[in-house]
Motif scaffolding. Structure first.
Motif, PDB file in Angstrom:
ATOM      1  N   ALA A 120       0.913  -1.421  -0.190  1.00 40.96           N
ATOM      2  CA  ALA A 120      -0.155  -0.104  -0.102  1.00 40.96           C
ATOM      3  C   ALA A 120       0.880   1.401  -0.074  1.00 40.96           C
ATOM      4  O   ALA A 120       1.080   2.094  -0.324  1.00 40.96           O
ATOM      5  CB  ALA A 120      -0.753   0.234   0.943  1.00 40.96           C
ATOM      6  N   ALA A 121       1.827   1.385   0.473  1.00 39.91           N
ATOM      7  CA  ALA A 121       2.595   2.634   0.487  1.00 39.91           C
ATOM      8  C   ALA A 121       3.672   2.191  -0.622  1.00 39.91           C
ATOM      9  O   ALA A 121       3.921   3.675  -1.022  1.00 39.91           O
ATOM     10  CB  ALA A 121       4.056   2.397   2.048  1.00 39.91           C
ATOM     11  N   ALA A 124       2.104   1.519  -3.376  1.00 41.34           N
ATOM     12  CA  ALA A 124       1.199   2.016  -4.470  1.00 41.34           C
ATOM     13  C   ALA A 124       0.695   3.689  -4.455  1.00 41.34           C
ATOM     14  O   ALA A 124       1.106   4.808  -5.308  1.00 41.34           O
ATOM     15  CB  ALA A 124      -0.162   1.674  -4.507  1.00 41.34           C
ATOM     16  N   ALA A 125       1.233   4.113  -3.297  1.00 42.82           N
ATOM     17  CA  ALA A 125       0.729   5.602  -2.227  1.00 42.82           C
ATOM     18  C   ALA A 125       2.003   6.435  -2.930  1.00 42.82           C
ATOM     19  O   ALA A 125       2.289   7.012  -3.909  1.00 42.82           O
ATOM     20  CB  ALA A 125       0.889   5.988  -1.247  1.00 42.82           C
ATOM     21  N   LEU A 126       3.016   5.863  -2.610  1.00 41.99           N
ATOM     22  CA  LEU A 126       4.294   6.728  -3.551  1.00 41.99           C
ATOM     23  C   LEU A 126       4.530   6.875  -5.047  1.00 41.99           C
ATOM     24  O   LEU A 126       4.736   8.121  -5.443  1.00 41.99           O
ATOM     25  CB  LEU A 126       5.289   6.121  -2.847  1.00 41.99           C
ATOM     26  CG  LEU A 126       6.987   6.715  -3.080  1.00 41.99           C
ATOM     27  CD1 LEU A 126       6.800   8.097  -2.326  1.00 41.99           C
ATOM     28  CD2 LEU A 126       8.546   5.479  -2.517  1.00 41.99           C
ATOM     29  N   GLY A 164       1.988   6.839  -6.576  1.00 39.77           N
ATOM     30  CA  GLY A 164       0.317   7.637  -6.842  1.00 39.77           C
ATOM     31  C   GLY A 164       1.122   9.032  -6.558  1.00 39.77           C
ATOM     32  O   GLY A 164       1.172  10.333  -8.136  1.00 39.77           O
ATOM     33  N   LEU A 165       1.685   9.416  -5.989  1.00 40.80           N
ATOM     34  CA  LEU A 165       2.274  11.044  -5.502  1.00 40.80           C
ATOM     35  C   LEU A 165       3.391  11.504  -6.847  1.00 40.80           C
ATOM     36  O   LEU A 165       3.100  12.334  -6.900  1.00 40.80           O
ATOM     37  CB  LEU A 165       2.377  11.082  -4.190  1.00 40.80           C
ATOM     38  CG  LEU A 165       1.335  10.825  -3.031  1.00 40.80           C
ATOM     39  CD1 LEU A 165       2.488  10.928  -2.001  1.00 40.80           C
ATOM     40  CD2 LEU A 165       1.085  12.472  -3.277  1.00 40.80           C
ATOM     41  N   THR A 174       9.226   7.744 -11.403  1.00 40.07           N
ATOM     42  CA  THR A 174       8.838   6.633 -10.728  1.00 40.07           C
ATOM     43  C   THR A 174       9.698   4.825 -10.344  1.00 40.07           C
ATOM     44  O   THR A 174      10.343   4.919  -9.287  1.00 40.07           O
ATOM     45  CB  THR A 174       7.468   5.697 -10.913  1.00 40.07           C
ATOM     46  OG1 THR A 174       7.400   5.856 -11.946  1.00 40.07           O
ATOM     47  CG2 THR A 174       6.071   7.024 -11.061  1.00 40.07           C
TER      48      THR A 174
END
Length: 65
Positions: A19-20, A22-24, A26-27, A37
């Motif tokens: 989850a972390a 994926a969030a990173l 996305g940011l 990325t």
């Protein structure tokens, strides 16, 4: 019982890492570009390898714990 709790904690840590990541990602995509990325993923991988190797070379305690 302890093995079961350890397995659940390990699974939870894996899910939190996914989850972390994926969030990173996305940011980075929102504020940067695709190459950012790849750079962030590479840097995080190198950092994880450093942590892993540092833990492997850590001296054991005298009392065995």
């Amino acid at each position: 019982m302890a093995r079961l709790l350890t397995a659940h904690a390990n699974s939870g840590a894996c899910n939190a890492g996914i989850a972390a990541g994926a969030a990173l990602g996305g940011l980075i995509l929102a504020f940067g570009d695709v190459r950012g990325t790849f750079l962030a993923g590479g840097l995080l991988s190198v950092g994880a390898c450093v942590v892993l190797l540092a833990g492997a070379h850590r001296p054991e305690r005298e009392n065995g714990t």
